[in-house]
Design an enzyme around this catalytic site. Structure first.
Site, PDB file in Angstrom:
ATOM      1  N   TRP A 151       0.809  -1.226   0.000  1.00 21.79           N
ATOM      2  CA  TRP A 151       0.000   0.000   0.000  1.00 21.79           C
ATOM      3  C   TRP A 151       0.834   1.264   0.000  1.00 21.79           C
ATOM      4  O   TRP A 151       0.305   2.335  -0.269  1.00 21.79           O
ATOM      5  CB  TRP A 151      -0.944   0.019   1.213  1.00 21.79           C
ATOM      6  CG  TRP A 151      -0.284  -0.287   2.537  1.00 21.79           C
ATOM      7  CD1 TRP A 151      -0.261  -1.504   3.169  1.00 21.79           C
ATOM      8  CD2 TRP A 151       0.439   0.609   3.387  1.00 21.79           C
ATOM      9  NE1 TRP A 151       0.427  -1.425   4.352  1.00 21.79           N
ATOM     10  CE2 TRP A 151       0.870  -0.119   4.516  1.00 21.79           C
ATOM     11  CE3 TRP A 151       0.767   1.969   3.321  1.00 21.79           C
ATOM     12  CZ2 TRP A 151       1.605   0.433   5.563  1.00 21.79           C
ATOM     13  CZ3 TRP A 151       1.508   2.535   4.353  1.00 21.79           C
ATOM     14  CH2 TRP A 151       1.919   1.778   5.454  1.00 21.79           C
ATOM     15  N   ASN A 152       2.119   1.189   0.311  1.00 24.20           N
ATOM     16  CA  ASN A 152       2.817   2.452   0.587  1.00 24.20           C
ATOM     17  C   ASN A 152       3.139   3.256  -0.670  1.00 24.20           C
ATOM     18  O   ASN A 152       3.048   4.475  -0.668  1.00 24.20           O
ATOM     19  CB  ASN A 152       4.065   2.207   1.430  1.00 24.20           C
ATOM     20  CG  ASN A 152       5.098   1.389   0.719  1.00 24.20           C
ATOM     21  OD1 ASN A 152       4.775   0.508  -0.072  1.00 24.20           O
ATOM     22  ND2 ASN A 152       6.353   1.673   0.971  1.00 24.20           N
ATOM     23  N   LYS A 175      -2.342  -7.756  -8.379  1.00 24.78           N
ATOM     24  CA  LYS A 175      -3.200  -7.642  -7.189  1.00 24.78           C
ATOM     25  C   LYS A 175      -2.626  -6.583  -6.246  1.00 24.78           C
ATOM     26  O   LYS A 175      -1.625  -6.803  -5.573  1.00 24.78           O
ATOM     27  CB  LYS A 175      -3.282  -8.976  -6.421  1.00 24.78           C
ATOM     28  CG  LYS A 175      -4.358  -8.910  -5.352  1.00 24.78           C
ATOM     29  CD  LYS A 175      -4.181  -9.906  -4.228  1.00 24.78           C
ATOM     30  CE  LYS A 175      -3.423  -9.390  -3.059  1.00 24.78           C
ATOM     31  NZ  LYS A 175      -4.003  -8.219  -2.366  1.00 24.78           N
ATOM     32  N   PRO A 176      -3.273  -5.419  -6.198  1.00 26.53           N
ATOM     33  CA  PRO A 176      -2.802  -4.375  -5.279  1.00 26.53           C
ATOM     34  C   PRO A 176      -3.247  -4.653  -3.840  1.00 26.53           C
ATOM     35  O   PRO A 176      -4.047  -5.551  -3.589  1.00 26.53           O
ATOM     36  CB  PRO A 176      -3.475  -3.105  -5.795  1.00 26.53           C
ATOM     37  CG  PRO A 176      -4.170  -3.471  -7.074  1.00 26.53           C
ATOM     38  CD  PRO A 176      -4.384  -4.947  -7.035  1.00 26.53           C
ATOM     39  N   GLY A 226       6.507  -6.321  -0.652  1.00 25.92           N
ATOM     40  CA  GLY A 226       5.737  -6.331   0.592  1.00 25.92           C
ATOM     41  C   GLY A 226       6.625  -6.776   1.733  1.00 25.92           C
ATOM     42  O   GLY A 226       7.852  -6.679   1.667  1.00 25.92           O
ATOM     43  N   GLU A 248      10.795  -7.883  -3.406  1.00 26.23           N
ATOM     44  CA  GLU A 248      11.289  -6.617  -2.834  1.00 26.23           C
ATOM     45  C   GLU A 248      10.660  -6.492  -1.457  1.00 26.23           C
ATOM     46  O   GLU A 248       9.451  -6.268  -1.352  1.00 26.23           O
ATOM     47  CB  GLU A 248      10.865  -5.426  -3.714  1.00 26.23           C
ATOM     48  CG  GLU A 248      11.467  -5.418  -5.092  1.00 26.23           C
ATOM     49  CD  GLU A 248      12.941  -5.038  -5.091  1.00 26.23           C
ATOM     50  OE1 GLU A 248      13.525  -4.790  -4.016  1.00 26.23           O
ATOM     51  OE2 GLU A 248      13.516  -5.004  -6.186  1.00 26.23           O
ATOM     52  N   LEU A 249      11.467  -6.617  -0.419  1.00 22.74           N
ATOM     53  CA  LEU A 249      10.888  -6.810   0.906  1.00 22.74           C
ATOM     54  C   LEU A 249      11.247  -5.696   1.890  1.00 22.74           C
ATOM     55  O   LEU A 249      11.684  -4.624   1.498  1.00 22.74           O
ATOM     56  CB  LEU A 249      11.306  -8.184   1.429  1.00 22.74           C
ATOM     57  CG  LEU A 249      11.102  -9.322   0.415  1.00 22.74           C
ATOM     58  CD1 LEU A 249      11.579 -10.639   0.971  1.00 22.74           C
ATOM     59  CD2 LEU A 249       9.657  -9.406  -0.038  1.00 22.74           C
ATOM     60  N   CYS A 284       9.902   1.700   2.146  1.00 24.33           N
ATOM     61  CA  CYS A 284      10.817   0.600   2.446  1.00 24.33           C
ATOM     62  C   CYS A 284      12.245   1.108   2.634  1.00 24.33           C
ATOM     63  O   CYS A 284      12.997   0.596   3.435  1.00 24.33           O
ATOM     64  CB  CYS A 284      10.778  -0.416   1.316  1.00 24.33           C
ATOM     65  SG  CYS A 284      11.106   0.322  -0.289  1.00 24.33           S
ATOM     66  N   GLU A 386      11.812  -2.846  11.640  1.00 18.23           N
ATOM     67  CA  GLU A 386      11.376  -1.848  10.663  1.00 18.23           C
ATOM     68  C   GLU A 386      10.150  -1.134  11.233  1.00 18.23           C
ATOM     69  O   GLU A 386       9.103  -1.740  11.406  1.00 18.23           O
ATOM     70  CB  GLU A 386      10.998  -2.572   9.364  1.00 18.23           C
ATOM     71  CG  GLU A 386      10.531  -1.653   8.297  1.00 18.23           C
ATOM     72  CD  GLU A 386      10.057  -2.388   7.033  1.00 18.23           C
ATOM     73  OE1 GLU A 386       9.355  -3.400   7.159  1.00 18.23           O
ATOM     74  OE2 GLU A 386      10.403  -1.918   5.938  1.00 18.23           O
TER      75      GLU A 386
HETATM   76  P1  NAD Z   1       2.244  -7.085   3.041  1.00 13.00           P
HETATM   77  O1  NAD Z   1       3.314  -8.096   2.897  1.00 13.00           O
HETATM   78  O2  NAD Z   1       1.337  -7.175   4.221  1.00 13.00           O
HETATM   79  O3  NAD Z   1       1.276  -7.092   1.771  1.00 13.00           O
HETATM   80  C1  NAD Z   1       1.778  -6.967   0.455  1.00 13.00           C
HETATM   81  C2  NAD Z   1       0.786  -7.597  -0.512  1.00 13.00           C
HETATM   82  O4  NAD Z   1       0.746  -9.016  -0.306  1.00 13.00           O
HETATM   83  C3  NAD Z   1      -0.647  -7.093  -0.369  1.00 13.00           C
HETATM   84  O5  NAD Z   1      -1.206  -6.929  -1.650  1.00 13.00           O
HETATM   85  C4  NAD Z   1      -1.325  -8.235   0.384  1.00 13.00           C
HETATM   86  O6  NAD Z   1      -2.710  -8.277   0.183  1.00 13.00           O
HETATM   87  C5  NAD Z   1      -0.618  -9.449  -0.215  1.00 13.00           C
HETATM   88  N1  NAD Z   1      -0.666 -10.684   0.591  1.00 13.00           N
HETATM   89  C6  NAD Z   1      -0.873 -10.811   1.919  1.00 13.00           C
HETATM   90  N2  NAD Z   1      -0.769 -12.114   2.272  1.00 13.00           N
HETATM   91  C7  NAD Z   1      -0.487 -12.819   1.151  1.00 13.00           C
HETATM   92  C8  NAD Z   1      -0.244 -14.197   0.870  1.00 13.00           C
HETATM   93  N3  NAD Z   1      -0.265 -15.119   1.823  1.00 13.00           N
HETATM   94  N4  NAD Z   1       0.047 -14.549  -0.400  1.00 13.00           N
HETATM   95  C9  NAD Z   1       0.121 -13.622  -1.382  1.00 13.00           C
HETATM   96  N5  NAD Z   1      -0.119 -12.306  -1.180  1.00 13.00           N
HETATM   97  C10 NAD Z   1      -0.404 -11.913   0.074  1.00 13.00           C
HETATM   98  O7  NAD Z   1       2.969  -5.655   2.976  1.00 13.00           O
HETATM   99  P2  NAD Z   1       2.344  -4.214   3.204  1.00 13.00           P
HETATM  100  O8  NAD Z   1       1.987  -4.051   4.641  1.00 13.00           O
HETATM  101  O9  NAD Z   1       1.318  -3.952   2.166  1.00 13.00           O
HETATM  102  O10 NAD Z   1       3.630  -3.284   2.862  1.00 13.00           O
HETATM  103  C11 NAD Z   1       4.600  -2.953   3.792  1.00 13.00           C
HETATM  104  C12 NAD Z   1       5.838  -3.800   3.639  1.00 13.00           C
HETATM  105  O11 NAD Z   1       6.296  -3.751   2.288  1.00 13.00           O
HETATM  106  C13 NAD Z   1       7.008  -3.292   4.463  1.00 13.00           C
HETATM  107  O12 NAD Z   1       7.668  -4.367   5.070  1.00 13.00           O
HETATM  108  C14 NAD Z   1       7.909  -2.618   3.434  1.00 13.00           C
HETATM  109  O13 NAD Z   1       9.256  -2.550   3.789  1.00 13.00           O
HETATM  110  C15 NAD Z   1       7.697  -3.492   2.260  1.00 13.00           C
HETATM  111  N6  NAD Z   1       8.074  -2.754   1.036  1.00 13.00           N
HETATM  112  C16 NAD Z   1       9.217  -3.118   0.368  1.00 13.00           C
HETATM  113  C17 NAD Z   1       9.620  -2.397  -0.761  1.00 13.00           C
HETATM  114  C18 NAD Z   1      10.871  -2.760  -1.532  1.00 13.00           C
HETATM  115  O14 NAD Z   1      11.023  -2.291  -2.665  1.00 13.00           O
HETATM  116  N7  NAD Z   1      11.761  -3.558  -0.997  1.00 13.00           N
HETATM  117  C19 NAD Z   1       8.851  -1.326  -1.197  1.00 13.00           C
HETATM  118  C20 NAD Z   1       7.700  -0.991  -0.482  1.00 13.00           C
HETATM  119  C21 NAD Z   1       7.310  -1.719   0.635  1.00 13.00           C
END
Ligand code: NAD
Length: 492
Positions: A151-152, A175-176, A226, A248-249, A284, A386
């Site tokens: 979402w960020n 899938k957003p 994510g 990308e985590l 991130c 984080e």
């Molecule tokens: P999240 O991991 O909770 O969710 C990311 C996506 O995954 C969402 O669309 C969610 O619905 C989906 N999802 C959830 N469970 C799933 C599953 N079991 N299987 C498949 N998809 C699933 O992350 P968030 O809270 O949306 O974002 C924040 C995190 O993202 C932070 O840790 C941040 O550091 C990371 N992030 C990393 C980067 C990068 O480039 N490295 C960039 C932005 C954000």
């Protein structure tokens, strides 16, 4: 500015799909206001989207790259034209200040243009003549890509995947995140309209849809941004069919301030503050822990507070004076608060930063006044985890060996920054374990879409951006035409 809620749809095989179950997305500035509704798609709809992408791939894989570029360029122009409307929607559903939403779209477009300009370098077949005949190397699309985004930065982290995937001949199901599903859907709609049905599909939903997208045997690659915890379940789900992956985590990016940093450099201090608090710290690659050489620590903290109080202006994202809006969602507010409370309970000093521009919104909106945490222990959660919110710990260090060890002991390694005399900073940077290290700047300010971006250790797998990012959507195929067809050492 309350408006009629907008409704976005899933797109499957070029058609908008009506869905009964819808998820409301509230405005983090005024949580009583619903900005819009995104569908809660079912697993069956996710399967239909994958099937559509799978069928479209059969011809799209062989499409002419010039045609793909022309289509993407038309989409770029349409997104440019729609930027004011999309930025406004993004700001309302996300909480980021309007300039920040516009900036996100500008970076997305910059990358999409780079991808158009460079895709031919990546996919043009190579032919090599050598003493044993000739070899043709082609760079073929992989197949159906599942793109799952957070979402960020919903638009840039989706277009970072859509542009290279489609330009190199893949098809996609996107899938957003349910926490910012609306503006990115507008962007996906614009792009999907320019491509044949099934090339770009869009579904929304929760983990069940995510699980289908990451385990279905017709999906060849996963492009995920994510959290690290989610990535671990994705890796498991994808292992059954050995999918390709770009992950990308999370990160716990550090800023290291050397003894030769000029504490009177106001522009540098402003950059440091921005690298801690842009998008209310929800990036991130935000600098999430700052280590300052003890010889300048006291003065640095004083000057930092001055710079922070100047730049940080918290309030309504649509007020042009505001630099920091609310946090995106309630859970995130609670999590960041818990880290701050934990640090306080262990004796750390918590200093409020910046001015409140919209005091009337603070109580109801998901606002958190930015804070600086001093006196935390190196291993307290506020430093080691984080935070993903508007707080930052600043800690002193005594020598470079110590600070490099502190940096590198993290399980993460996304970006980092070193601040000081440039050549000195580069020497320290060389020893840092991270995908990117920036000198005298950090976070988005030092990002360059022309070069690969990604994390080491548990911050990720693979790279996005740059030609490497384009290449990650291709498979190398070698066609050997040897002159000597028989191997001399194999007996007759
Ligand atoms: P999240 O991991 O909770 O969710 C990311 C996506 O995954 C969402 O669309 C969610 O619905 C989906 N999802 C959830 N469970 C799933 C599953 N079991 N299987 C498949 N998809 C699933 O992350 P968030 O809270 O949306 O974002 C924040 C995190 O993202 C932070 O840790 C941040 O550091 C990371 N992030 C990393 C980067 C990068 O480039 N490295 C960039 C932005 C954000």
């Amino acid at each position: 500015m309350s408006k009629e809620p907008i409704i976005v749809h899933a797109i499957i095989d070029g058609k908008k799909v009506e869905t009964e179950n819808k998820l409301p997305r509230e405005n983090p500035t005024h949580p009583d206001e619903i900005v819009g509704y995104a569908p809660i798609n079912t697993k069956e709809e996710a399967i239909r989207a994958i099937d559509a992408a799978y069928n479209a791939f059969k011809s799209w894989a062989w499409s002419d790259v010039e045609d793909r570029i022309a289509r993407m360029k038309r989409a770029i122009q349409k997104i440019k034209d729609a930027t004011p409307e999309i930025a406004e929607l993004l700001s309302r559903e996300h909480g980021k200040a309007l300039y920040d939403a516009e900036g996100e779209i500008a970076v997305s477009l910059m990358w999409m243009e780079f991808a158009c300009d460079h895709v031919k370098n990546v996919v043009t077949p190579q032919e090599k003549k050598h003493e044993n005949g000739r070899t043709i190397i082609t760079f073929d699309p992989i197949g159906v890509v599942s793109a799952i985004t957070p979402w960020n930065y919903p638009i840039s982290l989706s277009t970072i995947k859509i542009a290279p995937a489609l330009l190199t001949g893949n098809t996609m199901v996107l899938k957003p995140s349910p926490f910012a599903p609306l503006a990115v859907s507008r962007v996906a709609e614009i792009i999907a309209d320019e491509f044949p049905p099934g090339v770009l599909n869009l579904v929304h939903g929760e983990a069940d849809v995510g699980i289908e997208l990451t385990s279905n045997e017709k999906v060849a690659k996963i492009a995920f941004t994510g959290g690290t915890k989610t990535a671990k379940s994705i890796m498991k789900a994808a292992s059954e069919t050995i999918k390709k992956m770009t992950l990308e985590l999370g990160g716990n990016d550090a800023a290291i301030v050397l003894e030769d940093f000029d504490v009177n450099d106001e522009r540098a201090l402003r950059r440091m503050v921005i690298s801690n608090f842009l998008t209310a710290g929800q990036i991130c690659m935000i600098a999430k822990r700052v280590y300052v050489h003890r010889s300048i620590y006291k003065e640095f903290v004083e000057k930092y507070i001055e710079a922070a109080n100047k730049w940080i202006r918290v309030g309504d994202p649509f007020n042009p004076d505001v630099t920091v809006g609310p946090v995106n969602n309630k859970n995130q507010v609670k999590y960041v608060q818990s880290l701050i409370e934990d640090a306080k309970s262990k004796g750390a000093e918590v200093i409020k930063l910046g001015k409140i521009i919209s005091p009337d919104l603070m109580e109801n909106g998901y606002f958190l006044q930015p804070t600086l945490v001093l006196g935390a222990d190196y291993h307290d959660p506020i430093v080691a985890e984080e935070q993903f919110g508007p707080t930052v710990p600043i800690l002193p260090f005594d020598d470079e060996e110590q600070v490099i060890a502190l940096h590198n002991e993290s399980i993460y390694g996304l970006t980092s920054s070193v601040w000081g005399e440039v050549e000195h900073a580069i020497k320290v940077a060389r020893r840092i374990e991270a995908g990117t290290t920036m000198i005298n700047t950090a976070a988005i300010q030092g990002l360059d879409v022309r070069f690969p971006f990604g994390g080491v250790k548990q911050s990720g797998v693979g790279r996005e951006y740059g030609e490497e990012g384009l290449k990650s959507y291709t498979e190398t195929h070698v066609i050997n035409i040897p002159k000597n067809l028989d191997l001399p050492y194999i007996p007759e």
